[in-house]
Scaffold this active site. Structure first.
Site, short mmCIF file in Angstrom:
data_model
loop_
_atom_site.label_atom_id
_atom_site.label_comp_id
_atom_site.label_asym_id
_atom_site.label_seq_id
_atom_site.Cartn_x
_atom_site.Cartn_y
_atom_site.Cartn_z
N ASP A 35 0.88 -1.16 0.00
CA ASP A 35 0.00 0.00 0.00
C ASP A 35 0.92 1.22 0.00
OD1 ASP A 35 -2.47 1.46 0.26
OD2 ASP A 35 -1.97 1.75 2.38
N ASP A 37 0.17 4.95 1.06
CA ASP A 37 0.09 5.89 2.17
C ASP A 37 0.05 5.14 3.50
OD1 ASP A 37 -0.06 7.94 0.23
OD2 ASP A 37 -2.21 7.62 0.05
N TYR A 46 -5.57 12.45 2.25
CA TYR A 46 -5.78 12.75 0.83
C TYR A 46 -4.54 13.42 0.20
CZ TYR A 46 -10.51 11.48 2.01
OH TYR A 46 -11.60 10.79 2.45
N GLN A 79 -7.52 5.22 -4.11
CA GLN A 79 -7.40 6.67 -4.22
C GLN A 79 -8.78 7.31 -4.27
OE1 GLN A 79 -4.58 8.75 -4.13
NE2 GLN A 79 -3.69 6.87 -3.32
N SER A 80 -9.49 7.22 -3.15
CA SER A 80 -10.85 7.79 -3.11
C SER A 80 -10.83 9.31 -3.24
CB SER A 80 -11.58 7.37 -1.84
OG SER A 80 -11.03 7.99 -0.70
N ARG A 134 -11.04 -2.15 -5.98
CA ARG A 134 -10.97 -1.42 -4.71
C ARG A 134 -10.75 -2.40 -3.57
NH1 ARG A 134 -11.18 3.21 -2.53
NH2 ARG A 134 -11.82 3.38 -0.37
N ASP A 160 -1.39 -0.82 5.90
CA ASP A 160 -1.65 -0.19 7.19
C ASP A 160 -3.12 -0.25 7.58
OD1 ASP A 160 -2.50 1.67 5.28
OD2 ASP A 160 -2.05 3.37 6.58
#
Length: 185
Positions: A35, A37, A46, A79-80, A134, A160
């Site tokens: 992942d 971030d 964001y 990446q919402s 997703r 995470d």
């Protein structure tokens, strides 16, 4: 291999980009899925500004070790923020470029990046309840395996959030590691 141009897999909400010539040697190999971030980059809500891009201590060493052992390293990231209209793919790409640059300064490489902007609370055309890419769905992992001919049964994921590990389980990876650097619950 020079960086492949941005590929929006479906023309809208799926990013797929191969950054190295990994396909020349990846067939049948295990991979490390990361992942972004909270695993490679310090968690910023964001994240879309390159100047806010900062590596987590130890991440480059893990990536470099995989590079040395010919284990493909693949980023799989929801990446919402793109889907919610908080930023666009061009901002995502700038952050990715900064990430690749920071890792490259330490002589490490990311082989592939996959991202999914679809989210149940997103704006149209990104509003989707259960898109296969997703996380916790395994679509990004399965796409990488198909493109790079990977052995998922020997591959691992580091994330995470519980959804990262669930995506690895759904893809039948060998295992997953949940780190406490991001938004772990």
């Amino acid at each position: 291999m020079e960086k492949e141009a941005l590929v929006l897999r479906d023309g809208i909400g799926l990013w797929s980009q191969q950054l190295t010539n990994v396909t020349e040697w990846s067939r049948g190999r295990p991979a490390l899925f990361l992942d972004r971030d909270g695993v490679i980059l310090k968690s910023v809500s964001y994240l879309h500004k390159p100047e806010e891009t900062s590596l987590i201590e130890g991440a480059v060493e893990i990536i470099s070790s995989c590079n040395d052992n010919k284990i493909p390293v693949i980023i799989v990231t929801n990446q919402s923020g793109v889907g919610r209209g908080m930023y666009g793919w061009s901002e995502f790409e700038k952050v990715q470029d900064e990430l690749i640059s920071l890792i490259g300064e330490e002589c490490a490489l990311i082989d592939m990046v996959l991202a999914c902007a679809y989210h149940p609370d997103a704006k149209e055309p990104y509003k989707r309840h259960q898109h296969p890419w997703r996380k916790p769905n395994p679509g990004m992992i399965e796409e990488a395996a198909e493109v790079l001919h990977l052995d998922l049964s020997r591959s691992w994921i580091i994330g995470d959030q519980k959804t990262d590990i669930e995506a690895g389980q759904a893809a039948k990876l060998a295992g997953g590691i949940l780190v406490l650097s991001g938004e772990t619950d």
